[in-house]
Design a protein around this motif. Sequence first.
Motif, PDB file in Angstrom:
ATOM      1  N   ILE A   1       0.979  -1.208   0.465  1.00 12.16           N
ATOM      2  CA  ILE A   1      -0.086   0.491  -0.070  1.00 12.16           C
ATOM      3  C   ILE A   1       0.826   1.192  -0.196  1.00 12.16           C
ATOM      4  N   GLY A   2       1.182   1.971  -0.821  1.00 13.65           N
ATOM      5  CA  GLY A   2       1.149   3.418  -1.388  1.00 13.65           C
ATOM      6  C   GLY A   2       0.733   4.005  -0.310  1.00 13.65           C
ATOM      7  N   THR A   3       1.359   5.444   0.226  1.00 13.21           N
ATOM      8  CA  THR A   3       0.077   5.876   1.271  1.00 13.21           C
ATOM      9  C   THR A   3       1.284   7.862   0.557  1.00 13.21           C
ATOM     10  N   TYR A   4       0.291   8.687   0.912  1.00 10.14           N
ATOM     11  CA  TYR A   4       0.573  10.513   0.703  1.00 10.14           C
ATOM     12  C   TYR A   4       1.601  10.667   1.446  1.00 10.14           C
ATOM     13  N   THR A   5       1.530  10.201   2.577  1.00  9.66           N
ATOM     14  CA  THR A   5       2.490  10.483   3.899  1.00  9.66           C
ATOM     15  C   THR A   5       2.157  12.095   4.540  1.00  9.66           C
ATOM     16  N   HIS A   6       1.617  12.645   4.763  1.00 12.04           N
ATOM     17  CA  HIS A   6       1.060  13.658   5.472  1.00 12.04           C
ATOM     18  C   HIS A   6       1.298  13.932   6.480  1.00 12.04           C
ATOM     19  N   HIS A   7       1.037  12.791   6.967  1.00 16.44           N
ATOM     20  CA  HIS A   7       0.457  12.358   9.040  1.00 16.44           C
ATOM     21  C   HIS A   7       1.750  11.596   9.602  1.00 16.44           C
ATOM     22  N   VAL A  19       0.848  -5.809   3.905  1.00 16.78           N
ATOM     23  CA  VAL A  19      -0.451  -5.906   4.760  1.00 16.78           C
ATOM     24  C   VAL A  19      -1.078  -7.747   3.857  1.00 16.78           C
ATOM     25  N   THR A  20      -1.321  -8.059   4.472  1.00 15.20           N
ATOM     26  CA  THR A  20      -1.965  -9.505   4.208  1.00 15.20           C
ATOM     27  C   THR A  20      -3.600 -10.105   4.441  1.00 15.20           C
ATOM     28  N   LEU A  21      -3.886 -10.489   3.723  1.00 11.41           N
ATOM     29  CA  LEU A  21      -5.911 -10.096   3.057  1.00 11.41           C
ATOM     30  C   LEU A  21      -5.616 -11.678   3.413  1.00 11.41           C
ATOM     31  N   ASP A  22      -6.420 -12.332   4.722  1.00  8.72           N
ATOM     32  CA  ASP A  22      -6.775 -14.413   5.032  1.00  8.72           C
ATOM     33  C   ASP A  22      -8.273 -14.092   4.539  1.00  8.72           C
ATOM     34  N   THR A  23      -7.966 -14.793   2.891  1.00 13.04           N
ATOM     35  CA  THR A  23      -9.767 -14.446   2.214  1.00 13.04           C
ATOM     36  C   THR A  23     -10.302 -15.532   3.157  1.00 13.04           C
ATOM     37  N   SER A  24     -10.251 -16.336   3.736  1.00  6.96           N
ATOM     38  CA  SER A  24     -11.039 -17.665   4.749  1.00  6.96           C
ATOM     39  C   SER A  24     -11.801 -17.053   5.748  1.00  6.96           C
ATOM     40  N   ALA A  25     -10.680 -16.376   6.465  1.00  3.75           N
ATOM     41  CA  ALA A  25     -11.445 -15.835   7.714  1.00  3.75           C
ATOM     42  C   ALA A  25     -11.839 -13.852   7.187  1.00  3.75           C
ATOM     43  N   GLY A  26     -11.303 -13.753   6.398  1.00  2.00           N
ATOM     44  CA  GLY A  26     -11.832 -12.646   6.176  1.00  2.00           C
ATOM     45  C   GLY A  26     -11.426 -11.338   7.195  1.00  2.00           C
ATOM     46  N   ARG A  27      -9.982 -11.377   7.945  1.00  2.00           N
ATOM     47  CA  ARG A  27      -9.540 -10.473   8.367  1.00  2.00           C
ATOM     48  C   ARG A  27      -8.160  -9.706   7.277  1.00  2.00           C
ATOM     49  N   LEU A  28      -7.477  -8.822   8.012  1.00  2.00           N
ATOM     50  CA  LEU A  28      -6.811  -8.023   7.602  1.00  2.00           C
ATOM     51  C   LEU A  28      -5.164  -8.404   8.434  1.00  2.00           C
ATOM     52  N   SER A  29      -4.257  -8.371   8.031  1.00  2.00           N
ATOM     53  CA  SER A  29      -3.024  -7.758   8.693  1.00  2.00           C
ATOM     54  C   SER A  29      -2.752  -6.395   9.342  1.00  2.00           C
ATOM     55  N   PRO A  30      -1.916  -6.735  10.515  1.00  2.00           N
ATOM     56  CA  PRO A  30      -1.701  -5.218  10.325  1.00  2.00           C
ATOM     57  C   PRO A  30      -0.897  -3.982   9.495  1.00  2.00           C
ATOM     58  N   THR A  31      -1.075  -3.810   8.983  1.00  2.00           N
ATOM     59  CA  THR A  31       0.126  -2.948   8.204  1.00  2.00           C
ATOM     60  C   THR A  31       1.683  -3.478   8.648  1.00  2.00           C
ATOM     61  N   HIS A  32       2.525  -3.067   8.029  1.00  2.00           N
ATOM     62  CA  HIS A  32       4.209  -3.518   8.502  1.00  2.00           C
ATOM     63  C   HIS A  32       4.402  -1.900   7.539  1.00  2.00           C
ATOM     64  N   LEU A  33       5.732  -1.534   7.498  1.00  2.00           N
ATOM     65  CA  LEU A  33       6.235  -0.585   6.704  1.00  2.00           C
ATOM     66  C   LEU A  33       7.266  -1.739   6.333  1.00  2.00           C
ATOM     67  N   GLU A  34       7.111  -1.386   4.767  1.00  2.00           N
ATOM     68  CA  GLU A  34       8.379  -2.155   4.454  1.00  2.00           C
ATOM     69  C   GLU A  34       8.878  -1.510   3.939  1.00  2.00           C
ATOM     70  N   ILE A  35       8.548  -0.169   3.237  1.00  2.00           N
ATOM     71  CA  ILE A  35      10.186   0.944   2.732  1.00  2.00           C
ATOM     72  C   ILE A  35       9.425   2.630   2.983  1.00  2.00           C
ATOM     73  N   PRO A  36      10.969   2.967   4.330  1.00  2.00           N
ATOM     74  CA  PRO A  36      10.468   4.065   4.081  1.00  2.00           C
ATOM     75  C   PRO A  36      10.953   5.060   3.532  1.00  2.00           C
ATOM     76  N   ILE A  37       9.765   5.472   2.426  1.00  2.00           N
ATOM     77  CA  ILE A  37      10.128   6.593   1.800  1.00  2.00           C
ATOM     78  C   ILE A  37       8.627   8.334   1.482  1.00  2.00           C
ATOM     79  N   GLN A  38       9.202   8.800   0.712  1.00  2.00           N
ATOM     80  CA  GLN A  38       7.819  10.167   1.193  1.00  2.00           C
ATOM     81  C   GLN A  38       7.387  10.016  -0.063  1.00  2.00           C
ATOM     82  N   LYS A  39       6.477  10.194   0.623  1.00  2.00           N
ATOM     83  CA  LYS A  39       5.295  10.280  -1.019  1.00  2.00           C
ATOM     84  C   LYS A  39       4.792   8.813  -1.612  1.00  2.00           C
TER      85      LYS A  39
END
Length: 193
Positions: free
Chosen positions: A7-13, A21-41
Amino acid sequence: MLEHYLIGTYTHHTSQGIYSVTLDTSAGRLSPTHLEIPIQKPIFMTFANNGILYTIEKLDQDHAAITSFKEEGGHFTRLSSVSAPGTTTAYLAIDEERQLLFSANYHMSTVTTYRLDGQGGMQKADQVLKVGTTGPRPQQELPHVHFANLTPDRRLVICDLGMDQVNIYNLTDQGQLKLVTTTRIYRALGTAT
């Protein structure tokens, strides 16, 4: 079944770059997000077939870049970056067959083509600057290119919100652009010419 996303972001706040993020389609749940690449916008990104990630990066108020990364051993390694004056690009697309990358810059009204070297490196091939009559709405004060991608016959289509235009370009194997046709869309009248 587990599906993995970036997921890309605007990095405003509080956001700091590209998250996974990982989607478990069987359970219908998303994992907590994890920062992979610290980068601006990094508001837009695309993967090449060889697994290289190309993303937008804001360098400072007056400069932006397209930066490439490769995932190795569970983390992303920066490979290359091509900077240019102006604000960040709004859209990226890849022509795998010709090994070209396209960028559409909404605020600068430009479309740029880059030759790819297969290792994450990019070299500018061509650029078009959109100028002309804009539409009647307040957000159309300038040309605003917001999309550039291939048509089924391997030409480049460029959409411009500010000018209410769709342009088609022939594209050489080296990334050179030649205008073929322009279609002006008149949204206020509901007709196209």
